[in-house]
Design an enzyme around this catalytic site. Sequence first.
Site, PDB file in Angstrom:
ATOM      1  N   TYR A   1      29.533  75.055  40.237  1.00 30.49           N
ATOM      2  CA  TYR A   1      27.942  74.997  41.005  1.00 30.49           C
ATOM      3  C   TYR A   1      28.127  73.676  41.976  1.00 30.49           C
ATOM      4  O   TYR A   1      27.126  73.893  42.947  1.00 30.49           O
ATOM      5  CB  TYR A   1      27.256  74.461  39.826  1.00 30.49           C
ATOM      6  CG  TYR A   1      25.379  73.843  39.918  1.00 30.49           C
ATOM      7  CD1 TYR A   1      24.447  75.390  39.828  1.00 30.49           C
ATOM      8  CD2 TYR A   1      25.489  72.461  39.745  1.00 30.49           C
ATOM      9  CE1 TYR A   1      23.443  74.880  40.079  1.00 30.49           C
ATOM     10  CE2 TYR A   1      24.306  72.110  40.597  1.00 30.49           C
ATOM     11  CZ  TYR A   1      22.898  73.309  40.464  1.00 30.49           C
ATOM     12  OH  TYR A   1      21.427  73.271  40.451  1.00 30.49           O
TER      13      TYR A   1
ATOM     14  N   LYS B   1      26.210  74.434  45.646  1.00 24.18           N
ATOM     15  CA  LYS B   1      25.396  74.088  46.565  1.00 24.18           C
ATOM     16  C   LYS B   1      25.092  73.449  47.856  1.00 24.18           C
ATOM     17  O   LYS B   1      24.495  73.287  48.555  1.00 24.18           O
ATOM     18  CB  LYS B   1      24.218  73.548  45.487  1.00 24.18           C
ATOM     19  CG  LYS B   1      24.069  73.529  44.254  1.00 24.18           C
ATOM     20  CD  LYS B   1      22.828  74.545  44.870  1.00 24.18           C
ATOM     21  CE  LYS B   1      21.819  75.759  43.985  1.00 24.18           C
ATOM     22  NZ  LYS B   1      20.323  76.205  43.851  1.00 24.18           N
TER      23      LYS B   1
END
Length: 229
Positions: A152, A156
């Site tokens: 994750y 990003k």
Amino acid sequence: MKIALVTGAGRGIGREIARQLAEQGMTVFAGVRDDSHAPEGTRPVLLDVTDAAAAANAAKTIGEEFGRLDVLVNNAAVCGDFGVSPADATGEHMRITYEVSVFGVVTVTHAMIPLLRASGEGRIVNMTTRLASVALTSAREGLNAEWRMLAYNSAKSALNALTVLYANELSESGILVNAVDPGHCATDLTGHTGTRMAAEGAAMAVRMATITGDGPTGTFSSEEGQLPW
């Protein structure tokens, strides 16, 4: 009237962004997997961000009626390694996360660029997180030390890089592209662990979606100001 598309608009922060943009008088297309999940006051458009055909169909729908798109909010994301330590993360965790949070953003953005160029004052807002900051992660303190998710966080970080590259590429078309951290919000994505409500998290994205032509581009920010890359 401005025309907007928000991906992942069926719940959480995306739903609030779509709702708040509609409240400002925009015609908002809510990218959802189920028509019934679109917030009141918006127009549902079936959109799986991992499906290039679905993105093309959404662009066709918007283009045939309006001929342009003024605002694109890339909100759809997944966290394929929630609660998994970096040492235990696998390639599958990475694939699941990147498919939506990185490749999905490129798929949708690519489909919408002609419509954003037709606007003459297009705005792209990429929903990111301070967990993407390599500088903050290197400091080994705060949220970045607590939430150490290989898939994750790095996805990003990749999204932040996309933001800068798109900003540089599209500036001559009047398109401003910025990455926004909504803060730690209580949503399904965070397991409702956040201290902020989805409506609060949406506010900064709405602000960046409605900036004037002399506003910033290629930035990474939160309500507290600029964040380090």
